[in-house]
Design a protein around this motif. Structure first.
Motif, PDB file in Angstrom:
ATOM      1  N   GLN A  50      10.312   2.649 -36.519  1.00 29.22           N
ATOM      2  CA  GLN A  50      11.175   1.497 -36.770  1.00 29.22           C
ATOM      3  C   GLN A  50      10.927   0.865 -38.131  1.00 29.22           C
ATOM      4  OE1 GLN A  50      10.336  -1.093 -33.452  1.00 29.22           O
ATOM      5  NE2 GLN A  50      11.738  -0.015 -32.083  1.00 29.22           N
ATOM      6  N   LYS A  51       9.661   0.713 -38.500  1.00 30.68           N
ATOM      7  CA  LYS A  51       9.305  -0.081 -39.686  1.00 30.68           C
ATOM      8  C   LYS A  51       9.092   0.752 -40.952  1.00 30.68           C
ATOM      9  CE  LYS A  51       8.052  -3.750 -36.890  1.00 30.68           C
ATOM     10  NZ  LYS A  51       8.622  -5.037 -36.952  1.00 30.68           N
ATOM     11  N   LYS A  52       8.780   2.041 -40.808  1.00 25.33           N
ATOM     12  CA  LYS A  52       8.558   2.944 -41.937  1.00 25.33           C
ATOM     13  C   LYS A  52       7.552   2.384 -42.953  1.00 25.33           C
ATOM     14  CE  LYS A  52      13.059   5.142 -41.390  1.00 25.33           C
ATOM     15  NZ  LYS A  52      13.151   4.813 -40.009  1.00 25.33           N
ATOM     16  N   PRO A  53       6.308   2.226 -42.521  1.00 22.39           N
ATOM     17  CA  PRO A  53       5.276   1.679 -43.421  1.00 22.39           C
ATOM     18  C   PRO A  53       4.827   2.710 -44.464  1.00 22.39           C
ATOM     19  CG  PRO A  53       4.273   2.414 -41.394  1.00 22.39           C
ATOM     20  CD  PRO A  53       5.766   2.577 -41.216  1.00 22.39           C
ATOM     21  N   ASP A  54       4.047   2.228 -45.419  1.00 15.37           N
ATOM     22  CA  ASP A  54       3.400   3.101 -46.405  1.00 15.37           C
ATOM     23  C   ASP A  54       2.079   3.621 -45.858  1.00 15.37           C
ATOM     24  OD1 ASP A  54       5.347   2.428 -48.456  1.00 15.37           O
ATOM     25  OD2 ASP A  54       4.304   0.499 -48.617  1.00 15.37           O
ATOM     26  N   LEU A  55       1.450   2.797 -44.993  1.00 19.49           N
ATOM     27  CA  LEU A  55       0.098   3.079 -44.522  1.00 19.49           C
ATOM     28  C   LEU A  55      -0.041   2.707 -43.055  1.00 19.49           C
ATOM     29  CD1 LEU A  55      -2.996   3.654 -45.221  1.00 19.49           C
ATOM     30  CD2 LEU A  55      -3.154   1.206 -45.656  1.00 19.49           C
ATOM     31  N   LEU A  56      -0.712   3.572 -42.312  1.00 16.10           N
ATOM     32  CA  LEU A  56      -1.051   3.299 -40.918  1.00 16.10           C
ATOM     33  C   LEU A  56      -2.559   3.199 -40.795  1.00 16.10           C
ATOM     34  CD1 LEU A  56      -0.502   3.176 -37.819  1.00 16.10           C
ATOM     35  CD2 LEU A  56      -0.593   5.692 -37.843  1.00 16.10           C
ATOM     36  N   LEU A  57      -3.048   2.078 -40.302  1.00 17.93           N
ATOM     37  CA  LEU A  57      -4.452   1.946 -39.920  1.00 17.93           C
ATOM     38  C   LEU A  57      -4.498   2.275 -38.445  1.00 17.93           C
ATOM     39  CD1 LEU A  57      -4.633   0.372 -42.611  1.00 17.93           C
ATOM     40  CD2 LEU A  57      -6.302  -1.074 -41.495  1.00 17.93           C
ATOM     41  N   LEU A  58      -5.186   3.351 -38.105  1.00 16.28           N
ATOM     42  CA  LEU A  58      -5.100   3.916 -36.765  1.00 16.28           C
ATOM     43  C   LEU A  58      -6.463   4.006 -36.090  1.00 16.28           C
ATOM     44  CD1 LEU A  58      -3.373   5.407 -34.590  1.00 16.28           C
ATOM     45  CD2 LEU A  58      -3.852   7.517 -35.873  1.00 16.28           C
ATOM     46  N   ASP A  59      -6.617   3.271 -34.989  1.00 13.96           N
ATOM     47  CA  ASP A  59      -7.796   3.417 -34.139  1.00 13.96           C
ATOM     48  C   ASP A  59      -7.684   4.787 -33.484  1.00 13.96           C
ATOM     49  OD1 ASP A  59      -9.850   3.230 -32.282  1.00 13.96           O
ATOM     50  OD2 ASP A  59      -8.914   1.644 -31.106  1.00 13.96           O
ATOM     51  N   MET A  60      -8.733   5.567 -33.592  1.00 12.42           N
ATOM     52  CA  MET A  60      -8.680   6.928 -33.069  1.00 12.42           C
ATOM     53  C   MET A  60      -8.873   6.996 -31.554  1.00 12.42           C
ATOM     54  SD  MET A  60      -7.816   8.647 -35.639  1.00 12.42           S
ATOM     55  CE  MET A  60      -8.038  10.335 -35.098  1.00 12.42           C
ATOM     56  N   SER A  61      -9.324   5.911 -30.931  1.00 10.37           N
ATOM     57  CA  SER A  61      -9.611   5.918 -29.490  1.00 10.37           C
ATOM     58  C   SER A  61      -8.776   4.880 -28.764  1.00 10.37           C
ATOM     59  CB  SER A  61     -11.100   5.633 -29.257  1.00 10.37           C
ATOM     60  OG  SER A  61     -11.894   6.573 -29.906  1.00 10.37           O
ATOM     61  N   MET A  62      -7.456   5.044 -28.808  1.00  7.82           N
ATOM     62  CA  MET A  62      -6.574   4.092 -28.146  1.00  7.82           C
ATOM     63  C   MET A  62      -6.147   4.588 -26.773  1.00  7.82           C
ATOM     64  SD  MET A  62      -4.087   2.434 -30.981  1.00  7.82           S
ATOM     65  CE  MET A  62      -3.363   3.980 -31.436  1.00  7.82           C
ATOM     66  N   PRO A  63      -5.745   3.666 -25.902  1.00  4.64           N
ATOM     67  CA  PRO A  63      -5.248   4.074 -24.588  1.00  4.64           C
ATOM     68  C   PRO A  63      -3.864   4.718 -24.683  1.00  4.64           C
ATOM     69  CG  PRO A  63      -5.121   1.682 -24.841  1.00  4.64           C
ATOM     70  CD  PRO A  63      -5.794   2.220 -26.068  1.00  4.64           C
ATOM     71  N   ARG A  64      -3.529   5.437 -23.630  1.00  6.76           N
ATOM     72  CA  ARG A  64      -2.234   6.087 -23.426  1.00  6.76           C
ATOM     73  C   ARG A  64      -1.978   7.268 -24.345  1.00  6.76           C
ATOM     74  NH1 ARG A  64       2.471   2.062 -23.395  1.00  6.76           N
ATOM     75  NH2 ARG A  64       3.574   3.910 -22.692  1.00  6.76           N
ATOM     76  N   LEU A  65      -2.356   7.197 -25.602  1.00  4.84           N
ATOM     77  CA  LEU A  65      -2.150   8.299 -26.534  1.00  4.84           C
ATOM     78  C   LEU A  65      -3.178   8.135 -27.649  1.00  4.84           C
ATOM     79  CD1 LEU A  65      -0.132  10.688 -26.889  1.00  4.84           C
ATOM     80  CD2 LEU A  65       1.149   9.205 -28.446  1.00  4.84           C
ATOM     81  N   ASN A  66      -4.080   9.085 -27.776  1.00  3.64           N
ATOM     82  CA  ASN A  66      -5.162   8.916 -28.745  1.00  3.64           C
ATOM     83  C   ASN A  66      -4.700   9.160 -30.178  1.00  3.64           C
ATOM     84  OD1 ASN A  66      -5.277  11.697 -29.412  1.00  3.64           O
ATOM     85  ND2 ASN A  66      -6.754  12.109 -27.805  1.00  3.64           N
ATOM     86  N   GLY A  67      -5.578   8.886 -31.114  1.00  2.47           N
ATOM     87  CA  GLY A  67      -5.253   8.974 -32.532  1.00  2.47           C
ATOM     88  C   GLY A  67      -4.802  10.348 -32.984  1.00  2.47           C
TER      89      GLY A  67
END
Length: 155
Positions: A50-67
């Motif tokens: 939806q937002k089309k960012p330049d950068l994603l800060l991504l936690d590698m251990s998230m619920p429902r779908l991992n990094g």
């Protein structure tokens, strides 16, 4: 800095306090704008589309779908998106897997503010970033796995 030149960021982490802390840090810097947040992997993918960012800060251990799964999914459509993995993992095989999936850098969650900003600006400058703590662990693991040199051949 004009709004058009700002680094547009989505923060994906299941810890709301952590997301809000990172957002507050970035709000204090004129060149970075948080345009979205996600508390799990599915929300991260939705926010990126939806937002089309330049950068994603991504936690590698998230619920429902991992990094790793998030990276594999979004890399199909967003090849130029910079992805900075936020992690406590320093396992070499895990880091290798993330780079294979398409991550651009790794930053430990207990990094200093300066290290996080260096990571962001490194990725946006088309450079790879690995927190020294992680890099040291990878190098130590590599060195421990090296064989003893064989004796030279003597005729």
């Amino acid at each position: 800095m004009e709004k058009a030149n700002k680094i547009k960021v989505v923060i994906a982490d299941d810890n709301k306090l952590f997301r809000e802390g990172i957002k507050a840090i970035f709000d204090a810097h004129q060149d970075i704008e948080v345009i979205g947040e996600a508390k799990d992997g599915f929300e991260a993918i939705r926010s990126i589309k939806q937002k089309k960012p330049d950068l994603l800060l991504l936690d590698m251990s998230m619920p429902r779908l991992n990094g790793i799964s998030v990276i594999l999914d979004i890399r199909r459509e967003f090849k130029d998106l910079k992805i900075l993995a936020l992690t406590m993992h320093d396992d070499g095989s895990f880091i290798h897997e993330a780079f294979e999936a398409g991550v651009n850098g790794f930053c430990v969650k207990d990094a200093s503010l300066d290290e996080l900003l260096l990571a962001v600006h490194s990725l946006m400058g088309d450079r790879i970033f690995i927190s020294p703590k992680i890099g040291d662990g990878i190098l130590q693991e590599y060195m421990q796995n090296q064989k003893e040199p064989e004796a030279p051949f003597e005729p």
